[in-house]
Structures are given as C-alpha cells and as structure tokens.
Design an enzyme around this catalytic site. Structure first.
Site, mmCIF file in Angstrom:
data_model
loop_
_atom_site.group_PDB
_atom_site.id
_atom_site.type_symbol
_atom_site.label_atom_id
_atom_site.label_comp_id
_atom_site.label_asym_id
_atom_site.label_seq_id
_atom_site.Cartn_x
_atom_site.Cartn_y
_atom_site.Cartn_z
ATOM 1 C CE LYS A 1 -3.329 2.237 3.183
ATOM 2 N NZ LYS A 1 -4.349 2.776 2.278
ATOM 3 C CB THR B 1 -3.403 7.089 2.611
ATOM 4 O OG1 THR B 1 -4.643 7.084 3.330
ATOM 5 C CG2 THR B 1 -2.622 8.349 2.951
ATOM 6 C CD GLU C 1 -5.633 3.221 -0.724
ATOM 7 O OE1 GLU C 1 -5.433 2.400 0.195
ATOM 8 O OE2 GLU C 1 -5.900 4.406 -0.530
#
Ligand SMILES: CC(=O)Nc1ccn([C@@H]2O[C@H](CO)[C@@H](O)[C@H]2O)c(=O)n1
Length: 101
Positions: free
Chosen positions: A19, A22, A72
């Site tokens: 990931k 954000t 993500e």
C-alpha cells in the site's frame, strides 16, 4: 515529524510496501512532499513505521481509477466502498503517495 494514523487493518500492507498511497480529506491531508510521517494505528495508538511523503495530489472521488486501487492493494470497487464508509458523500480527496523510511 508529523503524527499520522491508519486503521490497523492496513498495517501489514504498508509495512510490506503493498500500500503506497492513502486518500484523505480535510486537515488529514495537510502534508507536503518531503514530510516524514510518524505512523501509528488509529485504534490503539501503537507506532508502527515512519513514512516519507513523495507526492500530494488532489483527486476527485469520481476520478478514482485502477491505478489508485492498485496502489491501495484493492480493487477499484473495494476502494470506493472503503472511502464511502470513511468519508461519506465527499468528492474532494487528496492522494498522498509515500514510501517507507
Ligand atoms: C485512521 C484515520 O485517521 N483515517 C484513515 C483514513 C483512511 N485510511 C485508509 O486510506 C485509504 C484511503 O482512504 C484507505 O486504504 C483507507 O482505509 C486509513 O487507514 N485511516
């Protein structure tokens, strides 16, 4: 160093480098490239890493695409559902790209 939180369910993906972005809204997105984030889990405040901010880019909810989802570690429908739960009805988001320090 800027304090920053993630839900604990994302800790493993962040630490593994799966990931790398954000999507945030409002004051949560108040960071700039080069900033170092002191990252802890939202639920219990446990520190788990430092991240360096690489890029900060505005993105509309309706413009989210597969590239965002890949970064993500989700599918696009999963990502949209997650964001709708966290930021219901919000169109203006900020994409924060980061790397582990
Ligand atoms: C704990 C806290 O304060 N806020 C947030 C807000 C968002 N996120 C994650 O960022 C991505 C896009 O929003 C998704 O993966 C979200 O689940 C998070 O982990 N924590």
């Amino acid at each position: 160093m800027i304090p920053f939180t993630f839900y604990r369910r994302f800790e493993a993906d962040i630490l593994a480098g799966r990931k790398t972005i954000t999507l945030r809204h409002g004051s949560e997105a108040d960071v700039a490239p080069g900033d170092i984030l002191q990252v802890s889990r939202y639920e219990d405040g446990v520190f788990f890493c430092r991240l360096r901010v690489l890029a900060v880019t505005p993105v509309a909810f309706s413009a989210l695409n597969d590239a965002h989802a890949r970064q993500e570690n989700m599918t696009l429908p999963e990502l949209k559902q997650v964001i709708q739960r966290i930021y219901p009805g919000i169109e203006h988001l900020t994409c924060i790209e980061f790397t582990l320090c």
